[in-house]
Design an enzyme around this catalytic site. Structure first.
Site, PDB file in Angstrom:
ATOM      1  N   ARG A  82       0.779  -1.032  -0.099  1.00  0.00           N
ATOM      2  CA  ARG A  82      -0.093  -0.074   0.056  1.00  0.00           C
ATOM      3  C   ARG A  82       0.823   1.197   0.197  1.00  0.00           C
ATOM      4  NH1 ARG A  82      -5.107   2.061   2.833  1.00  0.00           N
ATOM      5  NH2 ARG A  82      -5.424   4.127   1.799  1.00  0.00           N
ATOM      6  N   ARG A  91      -6.262   1.245  -4.172  1.00  0.00           N
ATOM      7  CA  ARG A  91      -5.373   0.850  -3.499  1.00  0.00           C
ATOM      8  C   ARG A  91      -5.007  -0.725  -3.510  1.00  0.00           C
ATOM      9  NH1 ARG A  91      -8.556   3.409   1.119  1.00  0.00           N
ATOM     10  NH2 ARG A  91      -8.557   4.807  -0.331  1.00  0.00           N
ATOM     11  N   ASP A  94      -6.573  -2.118   2.157  1.00  0.00           N
ATOM     12  CA  ASP A  94      -7.014  -1.316   3.141  1.00  0.00           C
ATOM     13  C   ASP A  94      -7.386  -1.783   4.209  1.00  0.00           C
ATOM     14  OD1 ASP A  94      -7.539   1.575   4.125  1.00  0.00           O
ATOM     15  OD2 ASP A  94      -9.623   1.365   3.416  1.00  0.00           O
ATOM     16  N   ASP A  96      -9.294  -1.229   7.694  1.00  0.00           N
ATOM     17  CA  ASP A  96     -10.071  -0.484   8.490  1.00  0.00           C
ATOM     18  C   ASP A  96     -10.626  -1.022   9.805  1.00  0.00           C
ATOM     19  OD1 ASP A  96      -9.891   1.923   6.913  1.00  0.00           O
ATOM     20  OD2 ASP A  96     -11.367   1.429   5.873  1.00  0.00           O
TER      21      ASP A  96
END
Length: 159
Positions: A82, A91, A94, A96
């Site tokens: 990334r 991307r 990711d 989260d």
């Protein structure tokens, strides 16, 4: 032991392989992966002129505190390749942090629950697979209720 709910996703390279690698590294570095949702193909959000994403929800059991988990997931993102360039842009991966136990955390670099998760179908679809009855500690609604009332009309397809 802490319970963390993560959403992983990506739309560059080989997204399915990148998600598998993320799950593997999370299991090795962050904690035991207790549950995984199905993979979901989702429309991009924010910047729409980009390829669709693959997303997946994870529940992990971790000994890390929330901030240490954030640091760990950022390192996993870097390991997979990334590079942060454009907010909401394409991307490779990711990761989260959506929920951490039932905690409410408001730090400059970490907000839990994720402050916009209830507005995003690409988050709620995968989470509804694994934790439909989980109660959002701020909104006092279950993930299922948030999914059913989400104002976002972006396509989300279970694979």
């Amino acid at each position: 032991m802490n319970t963390a709910i993560l959403l992983i996703g990506g739309n560059l390279g080989d997204p399915e392989s990148n998600l598998r690698r993320a799950v593997q590294l999370i299991g090795e570095r962050a904690g035991r992966v207790a549950q995984q949702s199905a993979l979901y193909q989702t429309a991009p959000w924010g910047v729409i002129d980009q390829p669709d994403y693959l997303n997946q929800g994870l529940e992990i059991a971790t000994e890390l505190d929330a901030h240490s988990l954030l640091t760990c997931t950022l390192e996993i993102e870097r390991t997979i390749g990334r590079v942060r360039q454009e907010k909401w842009g394409s991307r490779v991966i990711d990761i989260d942090l959506i929920f951490f136990n039932g905690d409410i955390i408001s730090l400059p670099d970490l907000k839990v629950p994720h402050p916009r998760m209830h507005l995003r179908r690409f988050v709620l679809g995968p989470l509804n697979d694994i934790i439909p009855d989980y109660l959002h500690p701020v909104m006092h609604k279950t993930v299922r209720q948030l999914w059913e009332s989400c104002p976002d009309d972006s396509p989300v397809h279970k694979l």
